[in-house]
Structures are given as C-alpha cells and as structure tokens.
Design a protein around this motif. Structure first.
Motif, PDB file in Angstrom:
ATOM      1  N   ILE A   1       0.757  -1.168   0.023  1.00 14.91           N
ATOM      2  CA  ILE A   1       0.069   0.070   0.121  1.00 14.91           C
ATOM      3  C   ILE A   1       1.101   1.204  -0.176  1.00 14.91           C
ATOM      4  CG2 ILE A   1      -1.862   1.288   1.198  1.00 14.91           C
ATOM      5  CD1 ILE A   1      -2.923  -1.328   0.329  1.00 14.91           C
ATOM      6  N   GLY A   2       0.708   2.398  -1.004  1.00 13.55           N
ATOM      7  CA  GLY A   2       1.359   3.355  -0.944  1.00 13.55           C
ATOM      8  C   GLY A   2       0.779   4.515   0.183  1.00 13.55           C
ATOM      9  N   VAL A   3       1.599   5.046   0.930  1.00  7.78           N
ATOM     10  CA  VAL A   3       1.205   6.031   1.757  1.00  7.78           C
ATOM     11  C   VAL A   3       1.698   7.630   1.505  1.00  7.78           C
ATOM     12  CG1 VAL A   3       0.892   6.669   4.388  1.00  7.78           C
ATOM     13  CG2 VAL A   3       1.016   4.322   3.483  1.00  7.78           C
ATOM     14  N   PHE A   4       1.083   8.453   1.215  1.00  7.59           N
ATOM     15  CA  PHE A   4       1.354   9.750   0.970  1.00  7.59           C
ATOM     16  C   PHE A   4       1.422  10.320   2.253  1.00  7.59           C
ATOM     17  CE2 PHE A   4       0.187   8.187  -3.244  1.00  7.59           C
ATOM     18  CZ  PHE A   4       1.254   8.415  -3.848  1.00  7.59           C
ATOM     19  N   VAL A   5       2.340  11.127   2.734  1.00 11.83           N
ATOM     20  CA  VAL A   5       2.422  11.905   4.071  1.00 11.83           C
ATOM     21  C   VAL A   5       3.220  13.199   3.851  1.00 11.83           C
ATOM     22  CG1 VAL A   5       2.342   9.863   5.464  1.00 11.83           C
ATOM     23  CG2 VAL A   5       4.426  10.884   4.835  1.00 11.83           C
ATOM     24  N   THR A   6       2.957  14.381   4.694  1.00 10.64           N
ATOM     25  CA  THR A   6       3.573  15.413   4.706  1.00 10.64           C
ATOM     26  C   THR A   6       4.113  15.829   6.200  1.00 10.64           C
ATOM     27  OG1 THR A   6       3.637  17.635   4.017  1.00 10.64           O
ATOM     28  CG2 THR A   6       1.727  16.896   4.722  1.00 10.64           C
ATOM     29  N   ARG A   7       5.054  16.500   6.498  1.00 12.53           N
ATOM     30  CA  ARG A   7       5.339  16.968   7.669  1.00 12.53           C
ATOM     31  C   ARG A   7       5.666  15.807   8.705  1.00 12.53           C
ATOM     32  NH1 ARG A   7       1.422  20.964   6.804  1.00 12.53           N
ATOM     33  NH2 ARG A   7      -0.107  19.950   8.186  1.00 12.53           N
ATOM     34  N   VAL A   8       6.328  14.947   8.199  1.00 13.70           N
ATOM     35  CA  VAL A   8       6.422  13.666   8.847  1.00 13.70           C
ATOM     36  C   VAL A   8       7.180  13.908  10.360  1.00 13.70           C
ATOM     37  CG1 VAL A   8       6.729  12.148   6.967  1.00 13.70           C
ATOM     38  CG2 VAL A   8       8.970  13.339   7.859  1.00 13.70           C
ATOM     39  N   THR A   9       7.937  15.138  10.407  1.00 17.42           N
ATOM     40  CA  THR A   9       8.633  15.552  11.916  1.00 17.42           C
ATOM     41  C   THR A   9       7.317  16.008  12.887  1.00 17.42           C
ATOM     42  OG1 THR A   9       9.081  17.613  11.028  1.00 17.42           O
ATOM     43  CG2 THR A   9      10.672  15.988  10.893  1.00 17.42           C
ATOM     44  N   SER A  10       6.275  16.571  12.313  1.00 15.50           N
ATOM     45  CA  SER A  10       5.378  17.022  13.469  1.00 15.50           C
ATOM     46  C   SER A  10       4.779  15.927  14.411  1.00 15.50           C
ATOM     47  CB  SER A  10       4.146  17.557  12.632  1.00 15.50           C
ATOM     48  OG  SER A  10       3.153  16.705  12.379  1.00 15.50           O
ATOM     49  N   PRO A  11       4.542  16.134  15.458  1.00 12.77           N
ATOM     50  CA  PRO A  11       4.132  15.225  16.446  1.00 12.77           C
ATOM     51  C   PRO A  11       3.029  14.352  16.008  1.00 12.77           C
ATOM     52  CG  PRO A  11       4.502  16.966  17.758  1.00 12.77           C
ATOM     53  CD  PRO A  11       4.709  17.384  16.048  1.00 12.77           C
ATOM     54  N   PHE A  12       1.697  15.060  15.561  1.00 11.55           N
ATOM     55  CA  PHE A  12       0.601  14.304  15.022  1.00 11.55           C
ATOM     56  C   PHE A  12       0.784  13.419  13.941  1.00 11.55           C
ATOM     57  CE2 PHE A  12      -3.016  14.015  12.019  1.00 11.55           C
ATOM     58  CZ  PHE A  12      -3.720  13.424  12.930  1.00 11.55           C
ATOM     59  N   HIS A  13       1.527  13.941  12.823  1.00 10.51           N
ATOM     60  CA  HIS A  13       1.826  13.152  11.627  1.00 10.51           C
ATOM     61  C   HIS A  13       2.689  11.771  11.791  1.00 10.51           C
ATOM     62  CE1 HIS A  13       0.022  16.796   9.733  1.00 10.51           C
ATOM     63  NE2 HIS A  13      -0.352  15.957   8.880  1.00 10.51           N
ATOM     64  N   ALA A  14       3.632  11.913  12.739  1.00  9.31           N
ATOM     65  CA  ALA A  14       4.479  10.904  13.181  1.00  9.31           C
ATOM     66  C   ALA A  14       3.618   9.799  13.861  1.00  9.31           C
ATOM     67  CB  ALA A  14       5.507  11.376  14.192  1.00  9.31           C
ATOM     68  N   GLN A  15       2.732  10.252  14.742  1.00  9.11           N
ATOM     69  CA  GLN A  15       1.556   9.292  15.414  1.00  9.11           C
ATOM     70  C   GLN A  15       0.778   8.789  14.241  1.00  9.11           C
ATOM     71  OE1 GLN A  15      -0.606  11.372  18.477  1.00  9.11           O
ATOM     72  NE2 GLN A  15      -2.184   9.653  18.519  1.00  9.11           N
ATOM     73  N   LEU A  16       0.342   9.505  13.368  1.00  9.17           N
ATOM     74  CA  LEU A  16      -0.637   9.007  12.400  1.00  9.17           C
ATOM     75  C   LEU A  16       0.066   7.931  11.388  1.00  9.17           C
ATOM     76  CD1 LEU A  16      -3.240   9.249  10.795  1.00  9.17           C
ATOM     77  CD2 LEU A  16      -2.431  10.813   9.353  1.00  9.17           C
ATOM     78  N   LEU A  17       1.427   8.071  11.136  1.00 11.96           N
ATOM     79  CA  LEU A  17       2.304   7.283  10.291  1.00 11.96           C
ATOM     80  C   LEU A  17       2.438   6.192  11.016  1.00 11.96           C
ATOM     81  CD1 LEU A  17       3.616   6.823   7.738  1.00 11.96           C
ATOM     82  CD2 LEU A  17       5.651   8.180   8.731  1.00 11.96           C
ATOM     83  N   ASP A  18       2.902   5.952  12.379  1.00 10.72           N
ATOM     84  CA  ASP A  18       3.054   4.832  13.067  1.00 10.72           C
ATOM     85  C   ASP A  18       1.965   4.059  13.227  1.00 10.72           C
ATOM     86  OD1 ASP A  18       4.731   3.447  15.012  1.00 10.72           O
ATOM     87  OD2 ASP A  18       3.255   3.942  16.377  1.00 10.72           O
ATOM     88  N   GLU A  19       0.861   4.496  13.469  1.00  9.44           N
ATOM     89  CA  GLU A  19      -0.496   4.030  13.523  1.00  9.44           C
ATOM     90  C   GLU A  19      -0.781   2.987  12.192  1.00  9.44           C
ATOM     91  OE1 GLU A  19      -3.356   2.001  15.808  1.00  9.44           O
ATOM     92  OE2 GLU A  19      -1.931   3.613  16.555  1.00  9.44           O
ATOM     93  N   ILE A  20      -0.433   3.964  10.894  1.00  7.10           N
ATOM     94  CA  ILE A  20      -0.935   3.296   9.732  1.00  7.10           C
ATOM     95  C   ILE A  20      -0.034   2.073   9.595  1.00  7.10           C
ATOM     96  CG2 ILE A  20      -0.623   3.708   7.240  1.00  7.10           C
ATOM     97  CD1 ILE A  20      -1.457   6.645   7.699  1.00  7.10           C
ATOM     98  N   GLY A  21       1.349   2.156   9.931  1.00 11.33           N
ATOM     99  CA  GLY A  21       2.303   1.220   9.665  1.00 11.33           C
ATOM    100  C   GLY A  21       2.049  -0.081  10.503  1.00 11.33           C
ATOM    101  N   ARG A  22       1.518   0.103  11.945  1.00 11.81           N
ATOM    102  CA  ARG A  22       1.174  -0.756  12.469  1.00 11.81           C
ATOM    103  C   ARG A  22      -0.134  -1.596  12.027  1.00 11.81           C
ATOM    104  NH1 ARG A  22       0.610   2.023  16.629  1.00 11.81           N
ATOM    105  NH2 ARG A  22       2.610   1.680  17.456  1.00 11.81           N
ATOM    106  N   GLY A  23      -1.095  -0.850  11.681  1.00 12.44           N
ATOM    107  CA  GLY A  23      -2.344  -1.499  11.025  1.00 12.44           C
ATOM    108  C   GLY A  23      -2.124  -2.059   9.953  1.00 12.44           C
ATOM    109  N   LEU A  24      -1.321  -1.504   8.889  1.00 11.98           N
ATOM    110  CA  LEU A  24      -0.993  -2.472   7.541  1.00 11.98           C
ATOM    111  C   LEU A  24      -0.511  -3.812   7.891  1.00 11.98           C
ATOM    112  CD1 LEU A  24      -0.008   0.532   5.174  1.00 11.98           C
ATOM    113  CD2 LEU A  24      -2.149  -0.930   4.984  1.00 11.98           C
ATOM    114  N   SER A  25       0.575  -3.682   8.867  1.00 16.63           N
ATOM    115  CA  SER A  25       1.422  -4.688   9.217  1.00 16.63           C
ATOM    116  C   SER A  25       0.430  -5.841   9.645  1.00 16.63           C
ATOM    117  CB  SER A  25       2.501  -4.488   9.957  1.00 16.63           C
ATOM    118  OG  SER A  25       3.211  -5.834  10.453  1.00 16.63           O
ATOM    119  N   ALA A  26      -0.632  -5.502  10.412  1.00 12.37           N
ATOM    120  CA  ALA A  26      -1.338  -6.461  11.118  1.00 12.37           C
ATOM    121  C   ALA A  26      -2.118  -7.037  10.235  1.00 12.37           C
ATOM    122  CB  ALA A  26      -2.244  -5.890  12.108  1.00 12.37           C
ATOM    123  N   ALA A  27      -2.631  -6.536   8.989  1.00 14.02           N
ATOM    124  CA  ALA A  27      -3.267  -6.833   7.761  1.00 14.02           C
ATOM    125  C   ALA A  27      -2.592  -7.789   6.944  1.00 14.02           C
ATOM    126  CB  ALA A  27      -4.120  -5.743   7.193  1.00 14.02           C
TER     127      ALA A  27
END
Length: 340
Positions: free
Chosen positions: A65-91
């Motif tokens: 799955i391709g994930v498009f993100v921006t501002r990966v250093t911001s606390p919120f986007h880092a949290q969002l990206l981590d959750e996406i990675g965890r969710g995709l891995s679980a699937a």
C-alpha cells in the motif's frame, strides 16, 4: 532437501481449503479474523515465504500500500504514520512511503501511473494539491485519512473537527472566559477550516465576541505558536484563553507565554488540537481535542481493503467523534462538554 511447501500443503496443515489460503496470501477481506490468524500461524511455523513477483503476476496484487504523507516530523503526523504502519502490518500488507513535500508533481504522476501498489492512503489532501485527483485518476483504489475533501467521490475517514472545536469553545465559555483568542491557520483543506468554524460558532452561540485583535494567523510550527503568543499576550488587554488548531502550535504558545512570565493556567488557559502523546507530557500538560487516530486508521484500512476487493462499491465517508481531553493548561477544570 525437502520440497517447498505448496498451497495444498498449507491448506491441509491449517485445516482450510486452498482457496482460503489463497485469499489470506492476497489479503482478501473475505476471510474471518480467526481463520486468517490460523493460516498465518501455519505460515509462520512452516517458515513459508511466497514469491512476491510470482504472486503479483498471478493475482495482479502486490500486497503493498502506498502512503502519502507530509510534515513527518510533526508530532501528529508521526503518530498517524506509526499507526498506519502498525495497522497495515497487522493486515499482512507492506507500506511504501512517499513524503510529498520532497516530490515534484511529475514524479508523483509517474509513481501513481506505475501501479506499484494495490492501493493508496492519502493523509494530507488539500484543495491546493492535485494529489488526490491524480490518485483517483490512476485507477488505483484510494482512501483519504484524517483530512477529507468536500464533494470528492472517494472513501474518506476523518474526525469530526467542527464538533471537536465547538466543544472546546463551549468549554472555555462555560468556564467564564470572555476575552478569548484564536491562533488559526491558512485554510488549505477541511481540517483547519472546520476547526475554526466550529470554534467561532461556539462563541457566537454563547454571545461571546471573538475580537479581531485576538486572532492571529500562524504557520504550522512551534516557532509560529511562540510568536503568536508573544504578540497576543503583549497587548494592552490580552486574552485570558487561547485556542489553536494544532498541538504543535499549542506547545509554542505555552513556551511563548512562559517567556513573558504569563502563568498557565493562572493567567492564561490554552487548548490545542490533536491530543498527541506530547500533550500529556508534564512539561506541556496541554488540554487538547483528541483526533481518534487508531479508529481513523483501522476504519480506513478496512475500507481500502474492501475497495481493492470490490472496486465498484459505493464510496463511504466515515466521521468519528473528537472528544476534549482536559489537562493542566486549563486548570484541570472537569470537562462539562459532551457532543450531542
């Protein structure tokens, strides 16, 4: 040397049909979680690794799955990206990440047309960016997470930003504040627009005026929040409460207030938005409107998997509640706010 295991062998070991094994290997949503777990356990015990290229040629699926993100250093986007990675891995899916801040439009166009992945997750859609339109035009199943676009015929999972900000405004008004400030963002999408509209509506409904002198437009950074706080709090009649549209700005506001000797919460109340992990740190202790990141991601991944399996199904837009998390930056006053 023993022969490689076949799907028939795996089906026998797991007590399921070959078709079920195939569905698990291609991440089909037409498998119950219990059956998927049993088959995956057998695959792990057998140390089975399918040939990704052969599987893609046979099924037309890459398992990525391709994930498009921006501002990966911001606390919120880092949290969002981590959750996406965890969710995709679980699937059982792999994540390919693109930071669109560093990609030219031509490069993105090439990526979108190459069909390197089974689906796209877009986390930073905005009216100013053609990314979401390009992704949909590529024919690859696409979903927007966290930030939606009005009128777009595309699966979207977002937080109820208008209601979340409305509740924050009502909370301040019910606590007796009348000199209230807003640190806003330039509108590039639904997120900042809906937060500002919700907050303004709450004050208007309570008969509290949001004075122009108490509104500052800022960039998305700690430094911008710091500068906004110094400007607002240096005024002849400074606000007694500030609401801002992101936690990152909120952290800057707290530090800006401290630099002026303004005590939080004795002299000033501050509310942020996103309820990132840092908001709960003792140094910030920031009251914040929560973005339901786990729910957004889990719902989004499930919708994307359905879209991959059924490309022609009707699109869905899911909106999840954004509750207020009360902390020390608002004197730990009990939250009397609940969305209707």
């Amino acid at each position: 040397m023993s022969r490689p295991l076949t799907s028939k062998d795996l089906a026998r070991l797991a007590g399921v049909s070959q078709a079920t094994v195939s569905r698990v290997l291609t991440n089909s949503p037409k498998v119950t979680p219990q059956t998927r777990a049993r088959v995956l356990r057998v695959l792990e015990e057998a140390n089975y690794t399918p040939n990704a290229l052969a599987r893609a040629m046979k099924t037309g699926r890459t398992g990525s799955i391709g994930v498009f993100v921006t501002r990966v250093t911001s606390p919120f986007h880092a949290q969002l990206l981590d959750e996406i990675g965890r969710g995709l891995s679980a699937a059982g899916l792999h994540m390919i990440l693109w930071n669109i801040e560093h990609e030219q439009p031509e490069s993105l166009g090439t990526i979108l047309q190459q069909r390197l992945v089974d689906g796209f997750i877009v986390t930073s859609a905005s009216y100013a960016s053609p990314l979401h339109t390009m992704a949909l035009d590529s024919g690859t199943p696409t979903i927007l997470l966290h930030r939606g676009i009005d009128g777009l015929d595309c699966d979207q999972v977002v937080g109820d930003d208008r209601q979340g900000a409305y509740d924050a405004g009502r909370y301040l008004v019910e606590a007796g504040h009348t000199e209230i400030g807003l640190v806003r963002l330039e509108h590039t999408g639904n997120t900042s627009r809906d937060r500002e509209r919700g907050f303004r509506a709450a004050l208007a409904d309570a008969g509290v005026q949001l004075r122009a002198r108490n509104v500052v437009t800022a960039g998305v950074s700690h430094a911008s929040g710091h500068a906004a706080a110094r400007k607002l709090l240096s005024a002849r009649k400074p606000p007694t409460a500030l609401f801002t549209l992101t936690d990152l700005l909120g952290f800057g506001i707290l530090d800006g207030a401290r630099s002026l000797g303004v005590r939080v919460p004795d002299d000033l109340w501050v509310i942020g938005y996103d309820n990132t992990e840092l908001a709960g740190w003792e140094a910030f202790d920031l009251t914040s409107v929560e973005q339901p990141v786990p729910g957004i991601v889990a719902t989004g991944i499930e919708l994307l998997r359905r879209r991959i399996a059924e490309p022609d199904r009707p699109t869905e837009i899911v909106t999840l509640p954004c509750p207020l998390a009360v902390r020390g930056s608002t004197a730990n006053t009990p939250a009397r706010v609940s969305s209707p």
